[in-house]
Write an enzyme that holds these catalytic residues in place. Structure first.
Site, mmCIF file in Angstrom:
data_model
loop_
_atom_site.group_PDB
_atom_site.id
_atom_site.type_symbol
_atom_site.label_atom_id
_atom_site.label_comp_id
_atom_site.label_asym_id
_atom_site.label_seq_id
_atom_site.Cartn_x
_atom_site.Cartn_y
_atom_site.Cartn_z
ATOM 1 N N HIS A 247 -7.480 71.684 -24.127
ATOM 2 C CA HIS A 247 -8.062 72.130 -25.401
ATOM 3 C C HIS A 247 -8.995 73.312 -25.210
ATOM 4 O O HIS A 247 -9.638 73.745 -26.166
ATOM 5 C CB HIS A 247 -8.776 70.972 -26.105
ATOM 6 N N HIS B 211 -17.026 77.669 -21.171
ATOM 7 C CA HIS B 211 -15.676 77.605 -21.723
ATOM 8 C C HIS B 211 -15.628 78.370 -23.041
ATOM 9 O O HIS B 211 -16.664 78.843 -23.519
ATOM 10 C CB HIS B 211 -15.235 76.137 -21.915
ATOM 11 N N HIS C 65 -13.845 78.945 -27.101
ATOM 12 C CA HIS C 65 -13.127 78.480 -28.291
ATOM 13 C C HIS C 65 -12.574 79.728 -28.979
ATOM 14 O O HIS C 65 -13.240 80.758 -29.008
ATOM 15 C CB HIS C 65 -14.080 77.744 -29.241
ATOM 16 N N HIS D 61 -19.305 78.998 -24.671
ATOM 17 C CA HIS D 61 -20.332 77.970 -24.505
ATOM 18 C C HIS D 61 -20.687 77.826 -23.035
ATOM 19 O O HIS D 61 -19.812 77.528 -22.216
ATOM 20 C CB HIS D 61 -19.819 76.619 -25.030
ATOM 21 N N THR E 294 -19.140 69.507 -29.526
ATOM 22 C CA THR E 294 -18.226 69.852 -30.628
ATOM 23 C C THR E 294 -16.846 69.244 -30.424
ATOM 24 O O THR E 294 -15.933 69.530 -31.186
ATOM 25 C CB THR E 294 -18.091 71.378 -30.781
ATOM 26 N N THR E 295 -16.686 68.444 -29.357
ATOM 27 C CA THR E 295 -15.416 67.747 -29.121
ATOM 28 C C THR E 295 -15.711 66.248 -28.993
ATOM 29 O O THR E 295 -16.839 65.869 -28.663
ATOM 30 C CB THR E 295 -14.744 68.239 -27.825
HETATM 31 S S1 B30 Z 1 -19.308 71.887 -26.342
HETATM 32 O O1 B30 Z 1 -19.990 72.980 -25.690
HETATM 33 O O2 B30 Z 1 -20.052 71.264 -27.401
HETATM 34 N N1 B30 Z 1 -17.950 72.418 -26.941
HETATM 35 C C1 B30 Z 1 -18.653 68.722 -23.235
HETATM 36 C C2 B30 Z 1 -19.581 69.726 -23.029
HETATM 37 C C3 B30 Z 1 -19.745 70.717 -23.985
HETATM 38 C C4 B30 Z 1 -19.003 70.693 -25.145
HETATM 39 C C5 B30 Z 1 -18.052 69.712 -25.348
HETATM 40 C C6 B30 Z 1 -17.878 68.715 -24.381
HETATM 41 C C7 B30 Z 1 -18.551 67.652 -22.218
HETATM 42 O O3 B30 Z 1 -19.190 67.726 -21.189
HETATM 43 N N2 B30 Z 1 -17.788 66.594 -22.480
HETATM 44 C C8 B30 Z 1 -17.782 65.417 -21.647
HETATM 45 C C9 B30 Z 1 -17.023 65.656 -20.426
HETATM 46 N N3 B30 Z 1 -15.595 65.685 -20.689
HETATM 47 C C10 B30 Z 1 -14.999 66.463 -19.650
HETATM 48 C C11 B30 Z 1 -14.474 67.729 -20.194
HETATM 49 O O4 B30 Z 1 -15.241 68.644 -20.523
HETATM 50 O O5 B30 Z 1 -13.162 67.876 -20.319
HETATM 51 C C12 B30 Z 1 -15.040 64.396 -20.833
HETATM 52 C C13 B30 Z 1 -14.164 64.279 -22.039
HETATM 53 O O6 B30 Z 1 -13.908 65.301 -22.845
HETATM 54 O O7 B30 Z 1 -13.617 63.198 -22.295
HETATM 55 CU CU1 B30 Z 1 -12.389 66.727 -22.094
HETATM 56 ZN ZN ZN Z 2 -17.546 74.337 -26.567
#
Ligand code: B30
Ligand code: ZN
Length: 285
Positions: A69, A97, A99, A122, A223-224
């Site tokens: 994603h 990363h 978007h 981000h 945001t995910t």
């Molecule tokens: S964001 O910057 O708000 N788009 C994470 C960090 C920043 C954003 C979104 C998600 C994050 O660290 N998520 C938890 C870790 N993830 C690993 C990953 O990034 O790959 C676990 C997950 O989500 O189940 Cu898919």
């Molecule tokens: Zn992000």
């Protein structure tokens, strides 16, 4: 980690159903992204300038990966850090990363006075005193720096490293983006694939001369999914300028068409903003 969520309507959990995922907070109170209503933001003198450590390190990226994603650049441990900026803790930078969208008119997650930019970067930072697991459960466990990205007027100068643009006096980030986007064809077709980075790319090389002293601050979420409400958000006011041809190198095939959360929260009244050396007008709610 097998994601059952997506951004379009071709999976079980499109954004309007993210809150139905196990343990998801996606319908909670401080969700991101938001529309930044600049008129409603209050000047906050406690928000000082940031201190960035290792943003000039040209060997800090461990690998680039296709997460299914996003395109994510994972950093080596302990080389890059962020503090200041009104943050109450020291943070270490884990990854950055992007978007993006299919059209020039969409792609960013945050919007600025309703304007959606074509991309958003981000930079994800974790409190140094917490593990990632703990940080994801703490209200300020993560600090994410968000940068809007906009197409620059292509100068079409094919010179190599960072150089000074004679017309604007600003430092070009073209070499950094060229080096980064070079890797995208290697990972774009296989989810979970990674590519090691041998080119010299620092975070500064990607940011170029963007103004780091003017930003908006609010408490929000990932945001995910699971949309954890663990993020102190900083959204910089001025966009990073990137050449249109380089922006277009981000994959746009199925699954990568609009990799941004279309909505989120509306906590703009809690917004703080900071700008160094400017006259600040306080607009009441
Ligand atoms: S964001 O910057 O708000 N788009 C994470 C960090 C920043 C954003 C979104 C998600 C994050 O660290 N998520 C938890 C870790 N993830 C690993 C990953 O990034 O790959 C676990 C997950 O989500 O189940 Cu898919
Ligand atoms: Zn992000």
């Amino acid at each position: 980690d097998g994601h059952s969520w997506c951004y379009d309507s071709h999976c079980d959990h499109s954004p309007d159903k993210w809150h139905l995922l196990p343990d998801a907070k996606c319908a909670d109170e401080r969700q991101s992204p938001i529309d930044i209503v600049s008129e409603k933001a209050q000047f906050d003198e406690k928000l000082k300038s940031f201190k960035f450590k290792g943003f000039d390190n040209k060997h800090a990226i461990k690998y680039i990966t296709n997460t299914g994603h996003a395109v994510k650049c994972v950093l080596k441990d302990g080389l890059v850090e962020v503090s200041g900026g009104g943050l109450e803790h020291d943070y270490s930078t884990l990854q950055f990363h992007f978007h993006w969208g299919t059209a020039n008119s969409n792609g960013s997650e945050h919007t600025m006075d309703s304007k959606r930019y074509p991309m958003e970067m981000h930079i994800v930072n974790k409190r140094k005193d917490l593990t990632l697991d703990k940080a994801l459960k703490t209200h300020d466990g993560l600090a994410v720096l968000g940068f809007f990205i906009e197409a620059s007027q292509s100068s079409k100068s094919s010179s190599g490293g960072s150089h000074t643009n004679p017309t604007s006096g600003s430092t070009s980030n073209e070499a950094g983006w060229k080096n980064l986007t070079k890797y995208l064809p290697n990972i774009e077709n296989i989810v979970g694939s990674t590519v090691d980075v041998t080119e010299e790319i620092s975070i500064d090389d990607l940011l170029g001369s963007v103004n780091l002293h003017s930003f908006f601050r609010y408490d929000g979420s990932l945001t995910t999914p699971s949309c954890n409400e663990a993020v102190v958000w900083t959204v910089f006011k001025d966009p990073i300028k990137v050449e249109k041809d380089l922006m277009e190198k981000f994959p746009k095939h199925a699954g990568y068409q609009n990799v941004f959360r279309p909505g989120g929260g509306t906590c703009a009244s809690k917004m703080k903003w900071f700008v160094v050396a400017a006259v600040c007008v306080l607009v009441p709610d």
